[in-house]
Write a protein that holds these residues in place. Structure first.
Motif, PDB file in Angstrom:
ATOM      1  N   TYR A  38       0.872  -1.049  -0.035  1.00 41.19           N
ATOM      2  CA  TYR A  38      -0.040   0.020   0.041  1.00 41.19           C
ATOM      3  C   TYR A  38       0.705   1.417  -0.042  1.00 41.19           C
ATOM      4  N   HIS A  39       0.212   2.549  -0.084  1.00 42.31           N
ATOM      5  CA  HIS A  39       1.101   3.765   0.058  1.00 42.31           C
ATOM      6  C   HIS A  39       0.439   4.437   1.109  1.00 42.31           C
ATOM      7  N   GLY A  40      -0.719   5.234   0.833  1.00 47.06           N
ATOM      8  CA  GLY A  40      -1.436   5.771   2.032  1.00 47.06           C
ATOM      9  C   GLY A  40      -2.797   5.317   2.359  1.00 47.06           C
ATOM     10  N   PHE A  97       3.868  -0.320   3.494  1.00 48.02           N
ATOM     11  CA  PHE A  97       3.437   0.811   3.091  1.00 48.02           C
ATOM     12  C   PHE A  97       4.570   1.558   2.520  1.00 48.02           C
ATOM     13  N   ASP A  98       4.513   2.118   1.503  1.00 44.37           N
ATOM     14  CA  ASP A  98       5.695   2.836   0.961  1.00 44.37           C
ATOM     15  C   ASP A  98       5.594   4.283   1.149  1.00 44.37           C
ATOM     16  N   ASP A  99       6.596   4.919   1.243  1.00 46.60           N
ATOM     17  CA  ASP A  99       6.754   6.497   1.207  1.00 46.60           C
ATOM     18  C   ASP A  99       6.824   7.363   2.534  1.00 46.60           C
ATOM     19  N   TRP A 136       8.394  13.541  -6.065  1.00 43.75           N
ATOM     20  CA  TRP A 136       8.544  14.020  -7.371  1.00 43.75           C
ATOM     21  C   TRP A 136       6.958  13.898  -7.833  1.00 43.75           C
ATOM     22  N   TYR A 137       6.798  12.562  -7.604  1.00 40.52           N
ATOM     23  CA  TYR A 137       5.223  12.129  -8.117  1.00 40.52           C
ATOM     24  C   TYR A 137       4.096  12.876  -7.569  1.00 40.52           C
ATOM     25  N   ASP A 138       4.349  13.156  -6.374  1.00 40.59           N
ATOM     26  CA  ASP A 138       3.306  14.182  -5.665  1.00 40.59           C
ATOM     27  C   ASP A 138       3.221  15.497  -6.193  1.00 40.59           C
ATOM     28  N   SER A 213      13.829   1.066   4.896  1.00 37.92           N
ATOM     29  CA  SER A 213      14.456   2.094   4.113  1.00 37.92           C
ATOM     30  C   SER A 213      13.652   2.212   2.720  1.00 37.92           C
ATOM     31  N   HIS A 214      13.308   3.402   2.319  1.00 39.18           N
ATOM     32  CA  HIS A 214      12.845   3.621   0.845  1.00 39.18           C
ATOM     33  C   HIS A 214      13.628   4.686   0.150  1.00 39.18           C
ATOM     34  N   THR A 215      15.040   4.640   0.662  1.00 39.69           N
ATOM     35  CA  THR A 215      16.101   5.448   0.244  1.00 39.69           C
ATOM     36  C   THR A 215      15.912   6.726   0.829  1.00 39.69           C
ATOM     37  N   LEU A 217      16.231  10.138  -1.180  1.00 41.69           N
ATOM     38  CA  LEU A 217      15.500  10.875  -2.058  1.00 41.69           C
ATOM     39  C   LEU A 217      14.439  10.418  -3.237  1.00 41.69           C
ATOM     40  N   HIS A 218      14.201   9.086  -2.708  1.00 39.20           N
ATOM     41  CA  HIS A 218      13.631   8.628  -3.883  1.00 39.20           C
ATOM     42  C   HIS A 218      13.764   8.643  -5.409  1.00 39.20           C
ATOM     43  N   TYR A 219      15.196   8.386  -5.637  1.00 38.77           N
ATOM     44  CA  TYR A 219      15.563   8.231  -7.143  1.00 38.77           C
ATOM     45  C   TYR A 219      15.216   6.859  -7.555  1.00 38.77           C
ATOM     46  N   TYR A 253      12.711  -0.802  -2.994  1.00 39.96           N
ATOM     47  CA  TYR A 253      13.201   0.061  -4.047  1.00 39.96           C
ATOM     48  C   TYR A 253      12.044   0.758  -4.416  1.00 39.96           C
ATOM     49  N   PRO A 254      12.634   2.397  -4.400  1.00 42.55           N
ATOM     50  CA  PRO A 254      11.540   3.270  -5.175  1.00 42.55           C
ATOM     51  C   PRO A 254      11.252   2.849  -6.595  1.00 42.55           C
ATOM     52  N   ASP A 255       9.850   3.012  -6.904  1.00 41.70           N
ATOM     53  CA  ASP A 255       9.362   2.666  -8.092  1.00 41.70           C
ATOM     54  C   ASP A 255       9.601   1.345  -8.588  1.00 41.70           C
TER      55      ASP A 255
HETATM   56 ZN   LIG Z   1       7.626   5.157  -3.177  1.00 48.53          ZN
END
Ligand SMILES: [Zn+2]
Length: 318
Positions: A38-40, A97-99, A136-138, A213-215, A217-219, A253-255
């Motif tokens: 999930y995310h939010g 849950f990511d981010d 960046w996506y938000d 960890s989701h890194t 800066l989310h590159y 991993y982001p994305d």
């Molecule tokens: Zn993410």
């Protein structure tokens, strides 16, 4: 909405679900463990903004369903069960849950606690100290709200996914050209605000929550300069370990973006578990360092999601 989609939503899905056919499929699956992504979770559901936040009532139905038909376990527990190669008595399910959205703490956590359901929150550490940090996506979503026609947003997203250093200055240049951008950002904090140090600490105090960890800066770490990618993974681990005073063992991993070299580097840095969204490499299925996850759709019904989940046990389970 297309007629076939409407029929599926309003007639087929509730019927299949009502008869428990999805449960029959899940029981017959060859795989018995699955990790959900999930995310939010939101009480201000609005698909006009984006598809990353699930309506809170639908989320609660999901959790109730999982409690009834799966054993919800922590990520560590599902990973260890997989490593040991045991066949579980009942199908296991883990939640991620990511981010690191604030709504994970304010909306999702109370429901997880109500049902005693463990979960892992993957944190973008750049958000910890900067309350104004926006992914960046938000950013693109707020830009779209400010001026729908200012860009081809799909094309812009693809371009940004390839960028490392320089990405954020480039994006700032774009937002500066949209007069309504800041207003849109202010109007929808629920859709982009990430947790700060104190909020992540509060989550980590719950015995149900693991932090990963989701890194920083989310590159998309598989696309960018290798040294920068390595630093991104190393820095976020260090920041979280300093904050929580415990080892951070997993990275998402982001994305869902990585390479073979990135997997080796993550292991070298000390990540014992790595999480994808879709396996990117032929070697992944036999690589015990990395596991797949199934993304929950926030734009379809609970019933349709549960049917998709039962069929995804074989494709995304392990
Ligand atoms: Zn993410």
């Amino acid at each position: 909405m297309k007629l076939t989609k409407t029929i599926n939503r309003k007639i087929i899905s509730p019927l299949v679900y009502g008869l428990g056919i999805e449960q029959m499929l899940a029981r017959r699956a060859a795989k018995h463990r699955i990790i959900l992504n999930y995310h939010g979770v939101t009480d201000k559901f609005d698909l006009g903004i984006n598809h990353r936040h699930m309506d809170v009532q639908q989320f609660e139905r999901d959790i109730l369903y999982f409690k009834k038909h799966f054993k919800i376990v922590s990520l560590s527990e599902i990973y260890n069960s997989y490593l040991q190669g045991e066949t579980p008595q009942e199908n296991l399910l883990a939640l991620t849950f990511d981010d690191g959205y604030i709504n994970n703490l304010e909306i999702a956590l109370p429901i997880l606690e109500k049902y005693n359901a463990p979960a892992t929150f993957y944190i973008i550490t750049a958000g910890l100290e900067n309350p104004d940090f926006i992914t960046w996506y938000d950013t693109l979503d707020m830009m779209r709200l400010a001026d729908h026609n200012a860009h081809n947003y799909g094309e812009l997203a693809n371009q940004i996914k390839k960028m490392g250093n320089g990405r954020d200055v480039y994006i700032q240049g774009l937002t500066a050209q949209l007069p309504r951008y800041e207003e849109m950002k202010k109007r929808n904090p629920h859709y982009w605000q990430l947790m700060n140090n104190a909020q992540v600490l509060t989550c980590a105090k719950s015995k149900l929550i693991e932090i990963g960890s989701h890194t920083h800066l989310h590159y998309n770490v598989g696309n960018i300069d290798f040294a920068l990618a390595s630093e991104e993974m190393r820095l976020s681990k260090k920041i979280l370990e300093n904050l929580l005073q415990k080892e951070i063992v997993s990275i998402a991993y982001p994305d869902g973006n990585y390479t073979d070299k990135i997997k080796d580097e993550a292991q070298q840095i000390g990540y014992k578990q790595q999480y994808a969204v879709n396996y990117q490499l032929g070697s992944d299925a036999n690589d015990t360092r990395i596991l797949n996850r199934w993304s929950m759709s926030n734009s379809t019904t609970h019933e349709a999601n549960m049917i998709l989940l039962s069929t995804s046990l074989n494709s995304k389970g392990f």
